[in-house]
Design an enzyme around this catalytic site. Structure first.
Site, mmCIF file in Angstrom:
data_model
loop_
_atom_site.group_PDB
_atom_site.id
_atom_site.type_symbol
_atom_site.label_atom_id
_atom_site.label_comp_id
_atom_site.label_asym_id
_atom_site.label_seq_id
_atom_site.Cartn_x
_atom_site.Cartn_y
_atom_site.Cartn_z
ATOM 1 N N LYS A 145 0.839 -1.194 0.000
ATOM 2 C CA LYS A 145 0.000 0.000 0.000
ATOM 3 C C LYS A 145 0.877 1.249 0.000
ATOM 4 O O LYS A 145 0.692 2.159 -0.788
ATOM 5 C CB LYS A 145 -0.900 -0.037 1.245
ATOM 6 N N GLU A 153 10.653 -4.541 4.610
ATOM 7 C CA GLU A 153 10.791 -5.954 4.230
ATOM 8 C C GLU A 153 10.432 -6.152 2.759
ATOM 9 O O GLU A 153 11.138 -6.835 2.008
ATOM 10 C CB GLU A 153 9.871 -6.847 5.078
ATOM 11 N N GLY A 203 -4.940 -2.113 5.297
ATOM 12 C CA GLY A 203 -4.145 -3.248 4.818
ATOM 13 C C GLY A 203 -4.810 -4.590 5.077
ATOM 14 O O GLY A 203 -4.940 -5.431 4.185
ATOM 15 N N ARG A 204 -5.268 -4.810 6.319
ATOM 16 C CA ARG A 204 -5.808 -6.136 6.657
ATOM 17 C C ARG A 204 -7.218 -6.359 6.116
ATOM 18 O O ARG A 204 -7.781 -7.428 6.301
ATOM 19 C CB ARG A 204 -5.736 -6.376 8.169
HETATM 20 C C1 G6Q Z 1 -2.619 -3.999 8.074
HETATM 21 C C2 G6Q Z 1 -1.380 -3.350 8.427
HETATM 22 C C3 G6Q Z 1 -0.126 -4.021 7.941
HETATM 23 C C4 G6Q Z 1 0.248 -3.697 6.501
HETATM 24 C C5 G6Q Z 1 1.696 -4.113 6.272
HETATM 25 C C6 G6Q Z 1 2.159 -3.874 4.862
HETATM 26 O O1 G6Q Z 1 -3.697 -3.563 8.326
HETATM 27 O O2 G6Q Z 1 -1.455 -2.024 8.062
HETATM 28 O O3 G6Q Z 1 -0.184 -5.417 8.082
HETATM 29 O O4 G6Q Z 1 -0.609 -4.322 5.615
HETATM 30 O O5 G6Q Z 1 2.528 -3.414 7.160
HETATM 31 O O6 G6Q Z 1 2.053 -2.530 4.515
HETATM 32 P P1 G6Q Z 1 2.215 -2.082 3.038
HETATM 33 O O7 G6Q Z 1 1.123 -2.673 2.244
HETATM 34 O O8 G6Q Z 1 2.149 -0.572 3.060
HETATM 35 O O9 G6Q Z 1 3.546 -2.585 2.570
#
Ligand code: G6Q
Length: 545
Positions: A206, A212, A267-268
């Site tokens: 996102k 990572e 994200g989730r």
């Molecule tokens: C979910 C969180 C988290 C996120 C990851 C990846 O609700 O926000 O799990 O999805 O940290 O983030 P990016 O998609 O920005 O790489």
């Protein structure tokens, strides 16, 4: 805003808990032959038996009062109409718009987002068609055989879980791989299974800044260039899913090969957006759209069903009942389906990142428990591992048992065995085995009295351990969409009653900050003294090793 423990119903629930805490479900079933019908719900082809819970009709009445007093309906309305309910990040929460039909507008700050949602879905449809039909080829003209999704957290768990769950729908689609961990072993071991000419990488992030993911993405690009030897070939082999066009461009991916989503998708909760591209590539776009349709069915149910028959609300209230009144700290999710192997891990993020919070929406600290620990494994594997504790341990773990009634492509006999286990486990948890029954059983087996006395305590099962049984006719993309959305809304209801923000995740920040400070200290050989003695000691031990 009201905190739940200020509501009149909270006090009533506390008193009620003391009245019923010693009732045994065995007796409740014995005294009420209609208990199953009383505590059974069906909606959209999802069937929920919640009769094996430590509840009476009065419990449910009081929990419904709690829902009314915490003004849940207003909060549901606020989410669906795009209010910025993620107040700490000043964002709307509109994953529901991602599965909404094109002709039903959803407004974010006065703008209908549906045309954009469907523009990206159309773009996905075109791309998926090209890849699956061999029209989109690698630099040597070969069809895409492998897709590697590089992403973490919400950009990994959802698409990975659904891709596995729907793997039997992958008719001649590419083989899917998911790389999330910054541990180099994850990417390296994946690269061993693929070949550059036939691989498509999806960089899913996102923010497009997650350490990572960016690290793994750069490594994947270097590996690819070692084989392709020409940067121009990147275009055929790397696509991005993101909200951040500038960063995607800087990374070297043509924004034409980017599938967008928006800051109002957490994200989730993002598997319904272009983050679901791996699902669509693996199962085809029609299946992906069926998944969206299923979630939309559940959205309609959640938004319109009265609270007494609203499945996400009922599941949430039961969870609150055990968390706040029985002080249960963990809850287990036990899918009796190998296809749902990753469902507990997916829900772990969904529930724990959403509701593992200690501050209320008004910025005070809570003085009641919030989100429990969520864990689980597919049955029947779990039966041979941790169910011992579920049956005879000293803690109560409310469990959700999930099963598909039919598995058309599979052996009937084996499916019946799975079903028998699913049924037997909830029954055993509920009824247990009394001292009397245990004694009789050993007697009947001809055991001598001294041995019976020695073993008796070990053979007693207290029972009265609560569970929900969820049954779904069969695993289809549409039914899976309903199931996932059911839990999403359950999470929402819990957060709404607890008066917390289920949509931020500040708790993941501190560790990231500290890792940024520690990483440069690992670059040199000098001993480190800037932290507490444990952290210093471990850093210096690592240097020595
Ligand atoms: C979910 C969180 C988290 C996120 C990851 C990846 O609700 O926000 O799990 O999805 O940290 O983030 P990016 O998609 O920005 O790489």
């Amino acid at each position: 805003m009201t905190t739940p423990n200020e509501c009149p119903s909270w006090k009533k629930l506390q008193n009620h808990y003391h009245e019923i805490k010693n009732l045994h479900m065995r007796d409740m079933f014995a005294s009420d032959p209609d208990r199953f019908d009383k505590f059974f719900l069906s909606s959209q082809d999802i069937f929920l038996d919640y009769s094996k819970n430590r509840i009476t009709p009065r419990t449910m009445e009081l929990l419904m009062e709690l829902v009314r007093e915490t003004r849940l309906q207003e909060k549901i309305q606020a989410m669906f109409t795009g209010e910025k309910i993620n107040s700490t990040e000043n964002r709307s929460v509109l994953h529901v718009a991602l599965r909404n039909p094109a002709d039903k507008p959803v407004y974010v700050q006065g703008q209908d987002v549906m045309p954009e949602v469907h523009r990206v879905l159309d773009k996905m449809r075109g791309f998926v068609h090209q890849v699956r039909h061999g029209e989109w080829t690698g630099w040597t003209g070969k069809k895409v055989r492998h897709v590697v999704n590089i992403g973490i957290g919400g950009s990994d768990l959802g698409p990975k879980m659904v891709t596995k769950a729907l793997s039997s729908f992958n008719n001649d689609g590419p083989e899917m791989h998911f790389v999330s961990n910054v541990d180099p072993a994850h990417l390296e071991n994946t690269l061993k299974k693929i070949d550059a000419e036939t691989t498509l990488f999806i960089i899913a992030s996102k923010s497009f800044t997650t350490q990572e993911t960016m690290f793994n993405a750069r490594q994947a690009r270097s590996w690819f260039l070692e084989h392709a030897k020409n940067e121009n070939h990147i275009e055929r082999h790397f696509v991005a899913v993101s909200t951040n066009t500038d960063r995607v461009r800087q990374f070297g991916i043509n924004p034409d090969n980017m599938f967008e989503f928006w800051d109002w998708v957490g994200g989730r909760f993002s598997l319904w957006s272009a983050i679901g591209l791996p699902i669509a590539l693996s199962t085809g776009m029609n299946s992906f759209e069926q998944l969206l349709q299923g979630a939309h069915d559940m959205d309609n149910h959640f938004r319109s069903a009265p609270i007494e028959s609203n499945m996400p609300i009922i599941l949430a209230l039961l969870s609150i009942w055990y968390t706040n009144f029985f002080q249960a700290q963990t809850q287990a999710v036990l899918p009796y389906s190998q296809y749902l192997k990753d469902f507990p891990a997916y829900l772990q993020q969904g529930e724990m990142e959403s509701n593992g919070k200690s501050s209320t929406l008004d910025g005070n600290f809570v003085n009641y428990a919030t989100g429990p620990v969520i864990w689980g494994e597919p049955g029947t594997n779990g039966q041979h591992a941790f169910y011992q504790l579920l049956h005879q341990g000293t803690v109560m773990v409310p469990c959700d048992f999930i099963i598909f009634a039919r598995q058309p492509e599979h052996n009937d006999r084996q499916h019946r065995l799975l079903m028998a286990n699913y049924l037997a486990q909830t029954q055993a948890l509920m009824t247990g085995k009394t001292e009397e029954e245990a004694r009789q059983e050993m007697n009947a087996a001809g055991m001598p009295p001294d041995k019976i006395n020695k073993l008796l305590a070990h053979k007693i099962f207290p029972g009265n351990r609560p569970s929900n049984s969820i049954m779904i006719p069969e695993l289809t993309p549409r039914n899976l969409g309903k199931l996932i959305a059911l839990y999403e809304h359950k999470i929402f209801v819990q957060g709404a009653v607890w008066n917390i923000n289920s949509f931020d995740q500040w708790g993941v920040e501190l560790g990231k900050q500290l890792a940024r400070a520690i990483e440069p200290e690992l670059d040199h050989d000098r001993p480190v003294t800037s932290h507490d003695s444990s952290t210093n000691g471990l850093i210096n031990l690592w240097k020595k090793l």
